[in-house]
Design a protein around this motif. Structure first.
Motif, short mmCIF file in Angstrom:
data_model
loop_
_atom_site.label_atom_id
_atom_site.label_comp_id
_atom_site.label_asym_id
_atom_site.label_seq_id
_atom_site.Cartn_x
_atom_site.Cartn_y
_atom_site.Cartn_z
N ARG A 3 1.33 -1.04 -0.10
CA ARG A 3 0.32 -0.22 0.36
C ARG A 3 1.08 1.73 -0.04
N ILE A 4 0.38 2.27 -0.74
CA ILE A 4 1.40 3.49 -0.51
C ILE A 4 0.11 4.63 0.22
N ALA A 5 0.67 5.29 1.06
CA ALA A 5 -0.07 6.54 1.72
C ALA A 5 -0.14 7.49 0.90
N VAL A 6 -1.02 7.59 0.69
CA VAL A 6 -1.61 9.69 -0.19
C VAL A 6 -2.44 10.37 0.48
N ASP A 7 -1.56 11.29 0.59
CA ASP A 7 -1.92 12.55 1.61
C ASP A 7 -3.04 13.72 0.79
N ALA A 8 -4.32 13.64 0.27
CA ALA A 8 -5.69 13.65 -0.06
C ALA A 8 -5.62 14.97 -0.90
N MET A 9 -4.35 15.35 0.38
CA MET A 9 -5.27 17.24 0.81
C MET A 9 -4.27 18.10 0.04
N GLY A 10 -3.15 16.84 -0.65
CA GLY A 10 -2.16 17.96 -0.70
C GLY A 10 -2.08 18.26 -2.16
N GLY A 11 -2.06 19.74 -2.51
CA GLY A 11 -2.37 19.78 -3.84
C GLY A 11 -3.41 20.96 -4.48
N LEU A 286 12.41 11.81 -1.98
CA LEU A 286 13.33 12.94 -0.94
C LEU A 286 14.24 11.30 -0.17
N LEU A 287 15.80 12.04 -1.07
CA LEU A 287 16.14 10.97 -0.47
C LEU A 287 17.47 11.67 1.09
N GLY A 288 17.98 10.34 1.92
CA GLY A 288 18.93 11.25 3.13
C GLY A 288 17.67 10.30 4.13
N VAL A 289 16.08 10.10 4.36
CA VAL A 289 15.59 9.77 5.62
C VAL A 289 15.04 8.63 4.96
N ASN A 290 14.91 7.94 5.61
CA ASN A 290 14.99 6.39 7.36
C ASN A 290 13.46 6.42 6.71
N GLY A 291 13.37 6.86 4.77
CA GLY A 291 11.87 6.43 4.84
C GLY A 291 11.11 6.85 3.30
N LEU A 292 10.43 5.98 2.51
CA LEU A 292 10.29 6.08 1.24
C LEU A 292 9.18 7.75 0.86
N CYS A 293 9.92 8.34 0.18
CA CYS A 293 8.72 9.83 0.81
C CYS A 293 9.26 10.40 -0.66
N ILE A 294 7.49 10.17 -1.95
CA ILE A 294 7.94 10.98 -3.09
C ILE A 294 7.45 12.29 -2.71
N VAL A 295 8.13 13.83 -2.89
CA VAL A 295 6.87 14.57 -3.19
C VAL A 295 6.32 15.33 -4.35
N ARG A 314 7.15 1.06 -7.20
CA ARG A 314 8.17 1.14 -8.23
C ARG A 314 9.49 0.64 -6.99
N PHE A 315 9.84 2.11 -6.44
CA PHE A 315 10.77 1.79 -5.62
C PHE A 315 10.51 1.26 -4.61
N ALA A 316 9.86 1.43 -3.65
CA ALA A 316 9.05 0.01 -2.76
C ALA A 316 9.17 -0.91 -3.24
N THR A 317 9.35 -1.99 -4.43
CA THR A 317 9.07 -3.06 -4.32
C THR A 317 10.89 -3.61 -4.75
N ASN A 318 11.50 -2.60 -5.16
CA ASN A 318 12.68 -2.78 -5.30
C ASN A 318 14.19 -2.23 -3.76
N ARG A 319 12.96 -2.30 -3.23
CA ARG A 319 13.66 -2.07 -1.67
C ARG A 319 14.65 -0.51 -2.13
N PHE A 320 14.27 0.11 -2.42
CA PHE A 320 14.62 1.40 -2.87
C PHE A 320 15.80 1.92 -1.57
N ILE A 321 14.83 2.48 -0.51
CA ILE A 321 15.33 2.80 0.66
C ILE A 321 16.27 2.09 1.39
N SER A 322 16.49 0.71 1.09
CA SER A 322 17.24 -0.59 2.60
C SER A 322 18.71 -0.36 1.42
#
Length: 336
Positions: A3-11, A286-295, A314-322
């Protein structure tokens, strides 16, 4: 299901455009979405889509929203149940694998930093925007997370950008360029001159300073700068693309001959638009944080939201952060 958490009120066009884009991603990919925002408002939006009940869609009730004009740190203190914070906390709890927001960039950065923490060896997060060049996409960072930087931060951005290029684009030895006002290492302000010295002494494949005119030529795979400069460069580029498109349409429709020619060139124009359209990339990690965040861009369209959620998937399934974390550890970034 991931699952992807989406800030539905952003934008600028939230929640309608954000919900529609998130549902489009859920339809076409094996993923679920958690929409953060006021429950009643999101339920009303979901009611517009007959197939919403067939998709893996959940609501994270968030009573507060961060307005684009609000100072992020103060706003998050006043609004602990803001949609961006609620979405990030779902990722931290393991309910979602990644976070996406097209809302207040500062609020996204502050929230991700507070909720996820930083990766070891990194002092500041950086937004890494993919930009088109003549040959393949390049990475520009920081694209707006840090207005003020120190030379050591630019070195860290270069390390993270190089890792991103290797992980995302398969480049073995990305070429690193420093955005400045001249190619000579003595050009620029104190920040760029000292950053040049650090980059030159590093193990990175540093090719020297890059002038603004060379950002889109493909001369460098990773272009490093402070967040103020990077954000201005991106916004100017977006505006220029829109103006060029309008000028081309005006010229091609000005005469009968031109109108006939426009029919023949329409396919090429569509291809041009696809190459330079930021919505094709969806968002910037957002690189450098210990979690996957797309802005995402504040003006994100349905297409941009869909592609940003797909990027997070895609990033989550490819273990991008690790993988980024392992690369940072291997690089042993120094802190002058």
């Amino acid at each position: 299901m991931l699952r992807i958490a989406v800030d539905a009120m952003g934008g600028d066009y939230a929640p309608g455009t954000v919900v529609e884009g998130a549902l489009a991603a859920a339809r076409h990919l094996d993923l679920g979405v958690l929409l953060a925002g006021p429950r009643a408002r999101l339920e009303a939006e979901l009611a517009r889509y007959p197939d919403a009940g067939d998709l893996d869609v959940g609501i994270l009730d968030a009573t507060d929203v961060i307005d684009m004009a609000e100072p992020p740190t103060a706003a998050l203190r006043r609004k602990p149940r803001a949609s961006i914070r609620v979405a990030a906390e779902a990722v931290a709890r393991g309910e979602a694998a990644a976070l996406f927001s097209a809302g207040h960039t500062g609020a996204s950065v502050v929230t991700a930093h507070a909720v996820f923490g930083m990766l070891a060896g990194v002092d500041r997060p950086a937004l890494a925007a993919a930009i088109p060049t003549r040959h393949r996409p390049a990475i520009l960072l920081d694209a707006g997370a840090n207005v003020e930087c120190r030379p050591a931060h630019l070195l860290q951005f270069a390390v993270m950008g190089g890792m991103y290029a290797r992980v995302a684009f398969g480049l073995e030895q990305p070429r690193i360029g420093l955005l400045s006002i001249g190619e000579e290492e003595t050009k620029g302000n104190e920040l760029t001159r000292e950053a040049h010295r650090l980059l030159k002494a590093s193990r990175l494949h540093f090719i020297g300073n890059i002038e603004a005119r060379d950002v889109y030529t493909g001369q460098a795979d990773v272009i490093v700068c402070d967040g103020f400069t990077g954000n201005v460069a991106l916004k100017i580029s977006e505006g220029l693309v829109e103006v060029v498109e309008e000028l081309l349409r005006d010229e091609l429709s000005s005469t009968v001959t031109m109108r006939v020619g426009s029919l023949l060139t329409r396919r090429a124009l569509r291809h041009f638009r696809k190459r330079v359209d930021y919505s094709e990339y969806g968002g910037a990690p957002l690189l450098g944080v210990n979690g996957l965040c797309i802005v995402g861009h504040g003006r994100s369209s349905v297409k941009a939201v869909r592609n940003a959620v797909a990027m997070a998937y895609r990033f989550a399934t490819n273990r991008f952060i690790s993988r980024i974390e392992q690369e940072i550890a291997a690089a042993a970034v120094s802190h002058p």
